[in-house]
Design a protein around this motif. Structure first.
Motif, PDB file in Angstrom:
ATOM      1  N   VAL A  44       0.794  -1.230   0.000  1.00  0.00           N
ATOM      2  CA  VAL A  44       0.000   0.000   0.000  1.00  0.00           C
ATOM      3  C   VAL A  44       0.827   1.282   0.000  1.00  0.00           C
ATOM      4  N   GLU A  45       2.140   1.161  -0.035  1.00  0.00           N
ATOM      5  CA  GLU A  45       2.994   2.356  -0.040  1.00  0.00           C
ATOM      6  C   GLU A  45       2.552   3.281  -1.166  1.00  0.00           C
ATOM      7  N   PRO A  46       2.161   4.529  -0.842  1.00  0.00           N
ATOM      8  CA  PRO A  46       1.580   5.402  -1.870  1.00  0.00           C
ATOM      9  C   PRO A  46       2.562   5.852  -2.956  1.00  0.00           C
ATOM     10  N   TYR A  47       3.796   6.079  -2.597  1.00  0.00           N
ATOM     11  CA  TYR A  47       4.793   6.535  -3.570  1.00  0.00           C
ATOM     12  C   TYR A  47       6.056   5.702  -3.387  1.00  0.00           C
ATOM     13  N   PRO A  48       6.066   4.483  -3.927  1.00  0.00           N
ATOM     14  CA  PRO A  48       7.217   3.600  -3.705  1.00  0.00           C
ATOM     15  C   PRO A  48       8.542   4.270  -4.073  1.00  0.00           C
ATOM     16  N   GLY A  49       9.476   4.181  -3.138  1.00  0.00           N
ATOM     17  CA  GLY A  49      10.809   4.722  -3.379  1.00  0.00           C
ATOM     18  C   GLY A  49      10.964   6.204  -3.090  1.00  0.00           C
ATOM     19  N   ALA A  50       9.870   6.916  -2.873  1.00  0.00           N
ATOM     20  CA  ALA A  50       9.970   8.354  -2.598  1.00  0.00           C
ATOM     21  C   ALA A  50      10.544   8.568  -1.198  1.00  0.00           C
ATOM     22  N   GLN A  51      11.322   9.616  -1.050  1.00  0.00           N
ATOM     23  CA  GLN A  51      11.918   9.936   0.243  1.00  0.00           C
ATOM     24  C   GLN A  51      10.840  10.421   1.212  1.00  0.00           C
ATOM     25  N   SER A  52      10.915   9.979   2.455  1.00  0.00           N
ATOM     26  CA  SER A  52       9.972  10.431   3.477  1.00  0.00           C
ATOM     27  C   SER A  52      10.232  11.901   3.801  1.00  0.00           C
ATOM     28  N   VAL A  53       9.189  12.585   4.223  1.00  0.00           N
ATOM     29  CA  VAL A  53       9.294  13.984   4.605  1.00  0.00           C
ATOM     30  C   VAL A  53       9.205  14.062   6.128  1.00  0.00           C
ATOM     31  N   ASP A  54      10.177  14.696   6.748  1.00  0.00           N
ATOM     32  CA  ASP A  54      10.178  14.865   8.198  1.00  0.00           C
ATOM     33  C   ASP A  54       9.754  16.298   8.510  1.00  0.00           C
ATOM     34  N   VAL A  55       8.580  16.440   9.115  1.00  0.00           N
ATOM     35  CA  VAL A  55       8.038  17.766   9.403  1.00  0.00           C
ATOM     36  C   VAL A  55       8.281  18.190  10.851  1.00  0.00           C
ATOM     37  N   THR A  56       9.083  17.432  11.574  1.00  0.00           N
ATOM     38  CA  THR A  56       9.307  17.698  12.997  1.00  0.00           C
ATOM     39  C   THR A  56       9.797  19.126  13.245  1.00  0.00           C
ATOM     40  N   ASP A  57      10.826  19.548  12.537  1.00  0.00           N
ATOM     41  CA  ASP A  57      11.373  20.895  12.761  1.00  0.00           C
ATOM     42  C   ASP A  57      10.324  21.977  12.522  1.00  0.00           C
ATOM     43  N   ALA A  58       9.537  21.832  11.472  1.00  0.00           N
ATOM     44  CA  ALA A  58       8.500  22.825  11.178  1.00  0.00           C
ATOM     45  C   ALA A  58       7.438  22.839  12.273  1.00  0.00           C
ATOM     46  N   MET A  59       7.085  21.672  12.791  1.00  0.00           N
ATOM     47  CA  MET A  59       6.079  21.615  13.857  1.00  0.00           C
ATOM     48  C   MET A  59       6.615  22.217  15.157  1.00  0.00           C
ATOM     49  N   MET A  67      -1.032  18.212  22.653  1.00  0.00           N
ATOM     50  CA  MET A  67      -2.399  18.724  22.727  1.00  0.00           C
ATOM     51  C   MET A  67      -2.794  19.428  21.437  1.00  0.00           C
ATOM     52  N   ARG A  68      -1.886  20.225  20.899  1.00  0.00           N
ATOM     53  CA  ARG A  68      -2.192  20.948  19.643  1.00  0.00           C
ATOM     54  C   ARG A  68      -2.429  19.959  18.500  1.00  0.00           C
ATOM     55  N   ILE A  69      -1.676  18.882  18.455  1.00  0.00           N
ATOM     56  CA  ILE A  69      -1.873  17.877  17.408  1.00  0.00           C
ATOM     57  C   ILE A  69      -3.263  17.258  17.536  1.00  0.00           C
ATOM     58  N   PHE A  70      -3.680  16.937  18.760  1.00  0.00           N
ATOM     59  CA  PHE A  70      -5.028  16.394  18.968  1.00  0.00           C
ATOM     60  C   PHE A  70      -6.088  17.402  18.543  1.00  0.00           C
ATOM     61  N   GLU A  71      -5.886  18.673  18.902  1.00  0.00           N
ATOM     62  CA  GLU A  71      -6.871  19.699  18.564  1.00  0.00           C
ATOM     63  C   GLU A  71      -6.994  19.885  17.048  1.00  0.00           C
ATOM     64  N   VAL A  72      -5.868  19.922  16.358  1.00  0.00           N
ATOM     65  CA  VAL A  72      -5.894  20.077  14.898  1.00  0.00           C
ATOM     66  C   VAL A  72      -6.527  18.849  14.251  1.00  0.00           C
ATOM     67  N   SER A  73      -6.251  17.680  14.812  1.00  0.00           N
ATOM     68  CA  SER A  73      -6.867  16.455  14.291  1.00  0.00           C
ATOM     69  C   SER A  73      -8.380  16.521  14.430  1.00  0.00           C
ATOM     70  N   GLU A  74      -8.846  16.957  15.593  1.00  0.00           N
ATOM     71  CA  GLU A  74     -10.293  17.057  15.779  1.00  0.00           C
ATOM     72  C   GLU A  74     -10.897  18.091  14.828  1.00  0.00           C
ATOM     73  N   GLU A  75     -10.214  19.208  14.622  1.00  0.00           N
ATOM     74  CA  GLU A  75     -10.698  20.210  13.668  1.00  0.00           C
ATOM     75  C   GLU A  75     -10.845  19.600  12.278  1.00  0.00           C
ATOM     76  N   PHE A  76      -9.869  18.791  11.884  1.00  0.00           N
ATOM     77  CA  PHE A  76      -9.935  18.158  10.571  1.00  0.00           C
ATOM     78  C   PHE A  76     -11.140  17.230  10.471  1.00  0.00           C
ATOM     79  N   PHE A  77     -11.280  16.337  11.440  1.00  0.00           N
ATOM     80  CA  PHE A  77     -12.356  15.353  11.363  1.00  0.00           C
ATOM     81  C   PHE A  77     -13.736  15.989  11.493  1.00  0.00           C
ATOM     82  N   THR A  78     -13.885  17.013  12.317  1.00  0.00           N
ATOM     83  CA  THR A  78     -15.187  17.684  12.398  1.00  0.00           C
ATOM     84  C   THR A  78     -15.464  18.461  11.110  1.00  0.00           C
ATOM     85  N   SER A  79     -14.423  18.917  10.419  1.00  0.00           N
ATOM     86  CA  SER A  79     -14.640  19.602   9.134  1.00  0.00           C
ATOM     87  C   SER A  79     -15.181  18.645   8.070  1.00  0.00           C
ATOM     88  N   LEU A  80     -14.985  17.340   8.304  1.00  0.00           N
ATOM     89  CA  LEU A  80     -15.530  16.327   7.391  1.00  0.00           C
ATOM     90  C   LEU A  80     -16.946  15.920   7.771  1.00  0.00           C
TER      91      LEU A  80
END
Length: 120
Positions: A44-59, A67-80
């Motif tokens: 099921v790998e969506p882009y075989p061989g593509a380099q992973s993106v690490d967003v840790t520094d940006a976050m 807590m912020r990750i949970f809150e943003v997740s809930e915002e996303f799912f309630t938007s659906l």
């Protein structure tokens, strides 16, 4: 993700074994609770061989914490159109592993019928 995974499993095992519109049998995903999908990653790998993106520094730069990750997740799912998490979730969930004791921190959901709390 569910539909894509089901499609890929049907391609591999055949439509007679994987229902095109129903749930995915847990034993096809890893363990009997379907918590680990590592054994189907290559399928099921969506882009075989593509380099992973690490967003840790940006976050970190944007001051994200657990807590912020949970809150943003809930915002996303309630938007659906999904319902908000019940107050019991926010009151009783251990968002961060404590430093003062050992705890088992793996995702699990037990009772989806009490309409209050999904961790018991």
């Amino acid at each position: 993700m569910h539909a894509y995974t089901r499609f890929k499993l049907a391609e591999k095992y055949g439509k007679s074994r994987v229902n095109e519109t129903g749930p995915i049998a847990a034993h096809l995903l890893g363990n009997m609770w379907a918590q680990s999908w590592g054994n189907i990653y290559e399928l099921v790998e969506p882009y075989p061989g593509a380099q992973s993106v690490d967003v840790t520094d940006a976050m970190v730069e944007q001051k994200y914490d657990a807590m912020r990750i949970f809150e943003v997740s809930e915002e996303f799912f309630t938007s659906l159109g999904l319902i908000e998490m019940p107050q019991e979730f926010w009151d009783h969930t251990m968002m961060v592993r404590p430093d003062d004791r050992e705890v088992v921190c793996h995702a699990s959901a037990w009772d989806f019928y009490n309409k209050k709390d999904f961790r018991y």
